[in-house]
Design a protein around this motif. Structure first.
Motif, PDB file in Angstrom:
ATOM      1  N   GLY A  39      -7.395  -4.541  -0.203  1.00 50.52           N
ATOM      2  CA  GLY A  39      -6.892  -3.383   0.522  1.00 50.52           C
ATOM      3  C   GLY A  39      -5.468  -2.981   0.204  1.00 50.52           C
ATOM      4  O   GLY A  39      -4.902  -2.153   0.890  1.00 50.52           O
ATOM      5  N   GLY A  40      -4.897  -3.562  -0.841  1.00 53.00           N
ATOM      6  CA  GLY A  40      -3.502  -3.272  -1.123  1.00 53.00           C
ATOM      7  C   GLY A  40      -3.250  -2.840  -2.549  1.00 53.00           C
ATOM      8  O   GLY A  40      -4.139  -2.889  -3.398  1.00 53.00           O
ATOM      9  N   TYR A  57       1.571  -3.132  -0.598  1.00 54.16           N
ATOM     10  CA  TYR A  57       1.336  -2.474   0.681  1.00 54.16           C
ATOM     11  C   TYR A  57      -0.132  -2.112   0.819  1.00 54.16           C
ATOM     12  O   TYR A  57      -0.858  -1.997  -0.167  1.00 54.16           O
ATOM     13  CB  TYR A  57       2.154  -1.175   0.796  1.00 54.16           C
ATOM     14  N   ASN A  58      -0.541  -1.872   2.061  1.00 56.98           N
ATOM     15  CA  ASN A  58      -1.898  -1.441   2.356  1.00 56.98           C
ATOM     16  C   ASN A  58      -2.133  -0.053   1.762  1.00 56.98           C
ATOM     17  O   ASN A  58      -1.308   0.844   1.905  1.00 56.98           O
ATOM     18  CB  ASN A  58      -2.090  -1.409   3.873  1.00 56.98           C
ATOM     19  N   ARG A  59      -3.277   0.134   1.132  1.00 56.02           N
ATOM     20  CA  ARG A  59      -3.577   1.412   0.477  1.00 56.02           C
ATOM     21  C   ARG A  59      -3.861   2.549   1.451  1.00 56.02           C
ATOM     22  O   ARG A  59      -3.995   3.697   1.046  1.00 56.02           O
ATOM     23  CB  ARG A  59      -4.738   1.244  -0.495  1.00 56.02           C
ATOM     24  N   ASN A  61      -1.690   3.681   3.422  1.00 56.43           N
ATOM     25  CA  ASN A  61      -0.447   4.452   3.455  1.00 56.43           C
ATOM     26  C   ASN A  61      -0.435   5.477   2.331  1.00 56.43           C
ATOM     27  O   ASN A  61      -0.942   5.223   1.242  1.00 56.43           O
ATOM     28  CB  ASN A  61       0.761   3.528   3.328  1.00 56.43           C
TER      29      ASN A  61
END
Length: 70
Positions: A39-40, A57-59, A61
């Motif tokens: 998920g990142g 970071y989490n995708r 965003n």
């Protein structure tokens, strides 16, 4: 900001939880093509006085992208 002659505006980002825009004009986040787990993704993160070239970071965003030809 420039990096190796390229222009990267401090566009801020869209927060994945509520869709709000944050930090426009203060710092920038740009996705890379490299994933981090399921998920990142890696990204370029910069602001006044710092540059982090490989944050994860989490995708969900909404960060900017810069298309490049391979």
């Amino acid at each position: 900001r420039t990096y190796n002659g390229n222009w990267f505006p401090a566009a801020g980002y869209r927060y994945g939880i509520d869709g709000s825009m944050n930090a426009v004009g203060s710092y920038g986040l740009y996705w890379s093509a490299s994933p981090v787990g399921e998920g990142g993704g890696y990204n370029l993160n910069f602001g006044s006085g710092y540059v982090y070239s490989a944050n994860g970071y989490n995708r969900a965003n909404g960060f900017s992208v810069r298309c490049v030809q391979e």
